[in-house]
Write a protein that holds these residues in place. Structure first.
Motif, mmCIF file in Angstrom:
data_model
loop_
_atom_site.group_PDB
_atom_site.id
_atom_site.type_symbol
_atom_site.label_atom_id
_atom_site.label_comp_id
_atom_site.label_asym_id
_atom_site.label_seq_id
_atom_site.Cartn_x
_atom_site.Cartn_y
_atom_site.Cartn_z
ATOM 1 N N TYR A 92 0.819 -1.218 0.000
ATOM 2 C CA TYR A 92 0.000 0.000 0.000
ATOM 3 C C TYR A 92 0.853 1.269 0.000
ATOM 4 O O TYR A 92 0.401 2.311 0.458
ATOM 5 C CB TYR A 92 -0.952 -0.012 1.196
ATOM 6 N N GLN A 93 2.071 1.145 -0.520
ATOM 7 C CA GLN A 93 2.978 2.288 -0.492
ATOM 8 C C GLN A 93 2.399 3.494 -1.221
ATOM 9 O O GLN A 93 2.659 4.640 -0.863
ATOM 10 C CB GLN A 93 4.317 1.896 -1.125
ATOM 11 N N ARG A 94 1.608 3.213 -2.234
ATOM 12 C CA ARG A 94 1.037 4.314 -3.019
ATOM 13 C C ARG A 94 0.161 5.232 -2.167
ATOM 14 O O ARG A 94 -0.014 6.408 -2.486
ATOM 15 C CB ARG A 94 0.216 3.755 -4.173
ATOM 16 N N GLN A 96 0.734 6.434 0.654
ATOM 17 C CA GLN A 96 1.485 7.450 1.375
ATOM 18 C C GLN A 96 1.432 8.793 0.668
ATOM 19 O O GLN A 96 1.456 9.847 1.287
ATOM 20 C CB GLN A 96 2.940 7.024 1.526
ATOM 21 N N ASN A 97 1.416 8.735 -0.665
ATOM 22 C CA ASN A 97 1.396 9.992 -1.420
ATOM 23 C C ASN A 97 -0.012 10.430 -1.797
ATOM 24 O O ASN A 97 -0.193 11.385 -2.516
ATOM 25 C CB ASN A 97 2.234 9.851 -2.694
ATOM 26 N N THR A 99 -3.194 11.046 -3.652
ATOM 27 C CA THR A 99 -3.317 11.129 -5.109
ATOM 28 C C THR A 99 -2.621 12.376 -5.600
ATOM 29 O O THR A 99 -2.472 13.343 -4.855
ATOM 30 C CB THR A 99 -4.796 11.161 -5.534
ATOM 31 N N ASN A 100 -2.181 12.369 -6.848
ATOM 32 C CA ASN A 100 -1.619 13.618 -7.375
ATOM 33 C C ASN A 100 -2.539 14.229 -8.435
ATOM 34 O O ASN A 100 -2.284 15.315 -8.915
ATOM 35 C CB ASN A 100 -0.208 13.392 -7.931
ATOM 36 N N SER A 148 1.733 14.451 -1.916
ATOM 37 C CA SER A 148 2.472 14.125 -3.136
ATOM 38 C C SER A 148 3.312 15.319 -3.626
ATOM 39 O O SER A 148 2.845 16.454 -3.638
ATOM 40 C CB SER A 148 1.485 13.715 -4.228
ATOM 41 N N THR B 92 3.704 7.130 8.240
ATOM 42 C CA THR B 92 3.134 7.792 7.067
ATOM 43 C C THR B 92 2.215 8.955 7.404
ATOM 44 O O THR B 92 1.911 9.757 6.544
ATOM 45 C CB THR B 92 2.293 6.805 6.242
#
Lengths: 274, 95
Positions: A92-94, A96-97, A99-100, A148, B92
């Motif tokens: 689920y690393q995505r 952390q940022n 959405t962009n 992000s 996080t």
């Protein structure tokens, strides 16, 4: 004395706890069990029952698999939960940022009345369906809450060019905030091009704005799909596409991916797939 | 419309478990419940395309059993699941 424990210390004891997993029936008596990160095991119903009821013996062929796939953890084994957490973090690393990509529907008004449009289109003369400055400010606050580094703002509608003053307002504010926060900002306008004037296209060029456009096919199909006053949707598209390429730049005007790489009429208008 | 009534013991299965199982069969039958102290009666009204009623009922009963097992796993592993998620996202700002 060795600093490592003997192999017997790592042998399965048969005393275990369940780790989170779910399962579904495949065909007949066969079940697929999957854990939080997608590791899976296929077992029969009675093995599944034994597994959950902690009756599965270490000598059972599925016992080692269930341990290795993190469906169970031996009592006192802290490594399994930590490994599963590590894998969960990777999977689920995505998140952390966050959405962009942030879409701004600057207006629900449109000069077209396409039958397939997902938007509840409003007629062109109803200013009540425009995004307000207050909404834009609040939306920008949300955009810049995203952690992000890269931020993309896409203007959609309705036909976003019908509220171009608001686009100017949002772009100027977003650029200032992006520069202050060290973000990479990209701006896209999704448009039919029917209302693209030289002034608008020059603004897009000067502010490095990308144009996202689309064509349904040859003149008769495009005009039928995309009715507008004057019945000249195709003709406007072709003329303004040429102008957009000349003013904004050939590579700054793109068509979203379609079912076909070369839809009918593409070569006539000379668009390219992104 | 073909209708069958099957019963479950509320001491063995909760209404929620049976409802969860019923969702999987939404393309085969609609379901109504009559919840009593000693039984949960399920009134199944089959779509006209379904011809093997007994087979579908048998599968439905298996699915109820599966849903019960899923609920048990979820309940038993709830704390470790939260721990794993907290550990995974501890740096996080998401938790």
């Amino acid at each position: 004395m060795s600093k490592f424990l003997p192999p017997e210390s790592f042998a399965a004891t048969g005393a275990y706890d369940l780790l989170p997993f779910n399962f579904t029936r495949l065909e007949g008596d066969s079940y697929l069990a999957t854990n939080m990160v997608g590791e899976s095991l296929i077992v029969d119903r009675s093995t599944l029952d034994d597994l959950v009821n902690k009756r599965l013996a270490p000598s059972h062929p599925s016992y080692t698999d269930a341990r290795a796939k993190h469906l169970i953890a031996e009592k006192g084994d802290k490594a399994s939960a930590e490994l599963l957490a590590l894998k969960t973090r990777t999977r689920y690393q995505r998140l952390q940022n966050f959405t962009n990509l942030h879409m701004f529907v600057t207006t629900l008004r449109c000069d077209h009345s396409c039958q397939y449009c997902q938007v509840s289109r409003q007629s062109e003369d109803k200013g009540a369906f425009d995004m307000t400055l207050e909404m834009a400010d609040k939306s920008l606050d949300m955009v810049f809450r995203s952690p992000s580094k890269a931020v993309k703002i896409e203007f959609q509608g309705g036909e976003p060019l019908l509220n171009f003053d608001l686009i100017r307002y949002i772009v100027s504010k977003a650029k200032v905030r992006a520069a202050a926060e060290g973000r990479d900002l990209e701006i896209v306008i999704a448009t039919t091009l029917s209302l693209a004037t030289t002034e608008i296209l020059e603004y897009c060029r000067d502010n490095h704005i990308l144009l996202s456009v689309s064509l349904d096919g040859p003149s008769d199909l495009h005009n039928k799909n995309r009715p507008r006053p004057g019945k000249d949707s195709y003709q406007r598209f072709v003329a303004n596409l040429q102008a957009a390429r000349e003013i904004v730049g050939y590579d700054r005007v793109s068509e979203p991916p379609r079912l076909s790489r070369r839809p009918v009429g593409l070569s006539q208008a000379g668009t390219r797939s992104a | 419309m073909l209708e069958r009534v099957i019963s479950f013991d509320p001491a063995a299965y909760s209404l929620e478990t049976i409802q969860r199982a019923a969702y999987r069969y939404i393309d085969k039958f609609s379901i109504g419940f009559n919840v009593k102290e000693a039984s949960i009666d399920c009134i199944l009204q089959f779509d006209k395309e379904v011809d093997d009623l007994d087979g579908v009922i048998q599968d439905f009963r298996k699915e109820v059993l599966d849903q019960h097992l899923r609920a048990r796993i979820a309940k038993e592993t709830e704390s470790i699941r939260h721990l794993i998620l907290a550990h995974a996202f501890s740096r996080t700002g998401l938790v």
